[in-house]
Write a protein that holds these residues in place. Structure first.
Motif, short mmCIF file in Angstrom:
data_model
loop_
_atom_site.label_atom_id
_atom_site.label_comp_id
_atom_site.label_asym_id
_atom_site.label_seq_id
_atom_site.Cartn_x
_atom_site.Cartn_y
_atom_site.Cartn_z
N ASP A 27 1.03 -1.05 0.24
CA ASP A 27 -0.40 -0.16 0.39
C ASP A 27 1.03 0.78 -0.04
O ASP A 27 0.72 2.37 0.43
CB ASP A 27 -0.76 -0.17 1.35
CG ASP A 27 -2.02 -1.11 1.01
OD1 ASP A 27 -2.48 -1.16 -0.23
OD2 ASP A 27 -2.39 -1.67 1.75
N THR A 28 1.91 1.20 -0.53
CA THR A 28 2.35 2.54 -0.89
C THR A 28 1.89 3.58 -1.03
O THR A 28 1.47 3.88 -2.05
CB THR A 28 3.68 2.03 -1.59
OG1 THR A 28 4.38 1.10 -1.66
CG2 THR A 28 4.80 2.99 -2.46
N GLY A 29 2.24 4.53 -0.37
CA GLY A 29 1.91 5.97 -0.76
C GLY A 29 0.38 6.48 -0.01
O GLY A 29 0.02 6.94 0.39
N ILE A 30 0.07 5.23 0.80
CA ILE A 30 -1.18 4.81 0.48
C ILE A 30 -1.79 5.42 2.08
O ILE A 30 -1.87 5.84 3.06
CB ILE A 30 -2.81 3.76 -0.01
CG1 ILE A 30 -2.38 3.97 -1.56
CG2 ILE A 30 -4.12 4.35 0.68
CD1 ILE A 30 -2.92 3.13 -1.89
N ASN A 31 -1.09 3.75 3.13
CA ASN A 31 -1.00 3.55 4.07
C ASN A 31 0.23 2.72 4.44
O ASN A 31 0.96 2.25 3.93
CB ASN A 31 -2.18 3.57 4.47
CG ASN A 31 -3.04 2.75 4.20
OD1 ASN A 31 -2.45 1.61 3.67
ND2 ASN A 31 -4.68 2.42 4.07
N ALA A 32 -0.21 2.11 5.78
CA ALA A 32 0.71 0.51 6.05
C ALA A 32 0.57 -0.44 5.45
O ALA A 32 -0.55 -0.91 5.03
CB ALA A 32 0.37 0.80 7.44
#
Length: 159
Positions: free
Chosen positions: A120-125
């Motif tokens: 989930d890079t850039g969105i959340n963990a």
């Protein structure tokens, strides 16, 4: 006095028989707790990755990690593996994309294991789709859960 001694001897023998039966039953229970091993061979399978909370452009997971079968001791055969490539982790809801694939396990199989994250890079963990093993009992579907989803390995045939 002799009847008392004989009575004690009979009671002692009865107790020994009961204890021996309890030990045997306990040993049988301990043996049944050990996972059975299914003979290895050519494993025909497919894998599905599920992340119900995925909310990016295509609502499909970008899984990374490893799915494998093991004999429960030291030997493992990897069924699927992918590194976490951050933004370049590919979308893979199913492996293979359609149908099934094969891997040869040159050992007995007692568990199906999956340790799979979801990028989930850039969105959340990152999410955790699966972490653990399920006992293997032959062809069928094995769902390994995680806090954020699941991985289902369907074994169609071994041989």
């Amino acid at each position: 006095m002799r009847s008392t001694s004989m009575g004690r001897l009979v009671a002692l023998a009865s107790m020994a028989v009961l204890l021996a039966g309890g030990v045997s039953a306990g040993s049988a229970q301990a043996r049944s707790a050990v996972p059975a091993r299914y003979p290895g061979g050519l494993v025909t399978y497919a894998i599905e990755f599920s992340n119900p909370q995925e909310k990016d452009d295509n609502d499909l997971p970008e899984p990374y990690g490893r799915v494998y079968v093991t004999d429960g001791d030291l030997r493992e055969t990897t069924l699927w593996e992918h590194p976490d490539l951050d933004i370049n982790t590919p979308t893979v809801p199913r492996y293979p994309e359609s149908g099934f694939t094969h891997r040869y396990a040159d050992h007995a199989i007692s568990e199906v294991c999956a340790y799979v994250g979801e990028d989930d890079t850039g969105i959340n963990a990152d999410d955790v789709l699966a972490e653990g093993c399920e006992p293997f009992h032959g062809p069928g579907a094995y769902t390994v859960p995680g806090p954020d989803g699941a991985v289902t390995v369907t074994v169609y045939h071994i041989g």
